[in-house]
Motif scaffolding. Sequence first.
Motif, PDB file in Angstrom:
ATOM      1  N   HIS A  16       0.846  -1.189   0.000  1.00  0.00           N
ATOM      2  CA  HIS A  16       0.000   0.000   0.000  1.00  0.00           C
ATOM      3  C   HIS A  16       0.886   1.245   0.000  1.00  0.00           C
ATOM      4  N   GLN A  44       4.458  11.219  14.175  1.00  0.00           N
ATOM      5  CA  GLN A  44       3.304  10.337  14.332  1.00  0.00           C
ATOM      6  C   GLN A  44       2.505  10.237  13.028  1.00  0.00           C
ATOM      7  N   SER A  45       2.441  11.352  12.287  1.00  0.00           N
ATOM      8  CA  SER A  45       1.728  11.329  11.009  1.00  0.00           C
ATOM      9  C   SER A  45       2.425  10.405  10.022  1.00  0.00           C
ATOM     10  N   SER A  47       4.312   7.887  10.767  1.00  0.00           N
ATOM     11  CA  SER A  47       4.118   6.525  11.253  1.00  0.00           C
ATOM     12  C   SER A  47       2.748   5.996  10.820  1.00  0.00           C
ATOM     13  N   LYS A  48       1.702   6.823  10.935  1.00  0.00           N
ATOM     14  CA  LYS A  48       0.352   6.403  10.538  1.00  0.00           C
ATOM     15  C   LYS A  48       0.285   6.148   9.036  1.00  0.00           C
ATOM     16  N   TRP A  49       0.973   7.001   8.245  1.00  0.00           N
ATOM     17  CA  TRP A  49       0.997   6.782   6.792  1.00  0.00           C
ATOM     18  C   TRP A  49       1.593   5.427   6.473  1.00  0.00           C
ATOM     19  N   LEU A  51       1.914   2.816   8.342  1.00  0.00           N
ATOM     20  CA  LEU A  51       1.107   1.704   8.834  1.00  0.00           C
ATOM     21  C   LEU A  51      -0.174   1.528   8.016  1.00  0.00           C
ATOM     22  N   GLY A  52      -0.531   2.544   7.226  1.00  0.00           N
ATOM     23  CA  GLY A  52      -1.735   2.470   6.420  1.00  0.00           C
ATOM     24  C   GLY A  52      -2.991   2.871   7.152  1.00  0.00           C
ATOM     25  N   THR A  53      -2.854   3.481   8.346  1.00  0.00           N
ATOM     26  CA  THR A  53      -4.026   3.904   9.105  1.00  0.00           C
ATOM     27  C   THR A  53      -4.452   5.329   8.759  1.00  0.00           C
ATOM     28  N   ALA A  54      -3.638   6.035   7.980  1.00  0.00           N
ATOM     29  CA  ALA A  54      -3.964   7.379   7.506  1.00  0.00           C
ATOM     30  C   ALA A  54      -3.193   7.613   6.213  1.00  0.00           C
ATOM     31  N   GLN A  55      -3.644   8.603   5.436  1.00  0.00           N
ATOM     32  CA  GLN A  55      -2.971   8.923   4.193  1.00  0.00           C
ATOM     33  C   GLN A  55      -2.659  10.414   4.129  1.00  0.00           C
TER      34      GLN A  55
END
Length: 214
Positions: A16, A44-45, A47-49, A51-55
């Motif tokens: 992804h 943190q942003s 990291s979320k990208w 991990l695929g939990t945010a874009q």
Amino acid sequence: MLKPKSPTATEAPNMHLGQRLQMLRVKHNLSQEALAERPDVTRQSVSKWELGTAQPDTEKIIRISQLFGVTTDWLLLYKGSMFAKPGKAALRFGMYLITKHFARSVDFYEKLFAMRASVIGTNRFAQFFIDGICFSLMSEAHLPGHDYSGCGDPKFTLNLWTHDLAAERDRVKTLQIGLTTDIIHPHSQYYFFNVYDPDGNVIEITGNYTTKGE
């Protein structure tokens, strides 16, 4: 521009966006903190990208693609070429400066541009992306086989423009990063000052300037 190797056929199709972003970050030897500084977000942003939990939003996608020199289609959708192939009239413009004092030059240009280098290859090269243009510093000691003996001294003049010339000169003067001239008025409506980098190259900064009484 130095580019990482393209992903293999087995590693990218099932990845992804965040995983492709992580792959690029690792290949460029950037930490999540270092990458976060470029599009001006938190670690943190990033990291979320990954991990695929945010874009990232569209603006940040564009900045990230410029940072790593990849196409947005590849980064978002894994479509097309990872690196755009320029046509005859679509070459990407960039410039690079050969430096004798690499570490000092990176520090100088980070302070002058008021930004961190977008990409740094240890003791070899540093890249700054400004208005879509890549400006690179290359360490002369790590360029075997290249001949720059005909470049002269200084090697080039970098021209920059600012909205408030007087304020910019005050800022650069306060930085104490190199010899800074007074504001020069060579002819009507043109004002500039020079600052010299660690190799003696000239940076000419021009812009809006109002003299006293005007």
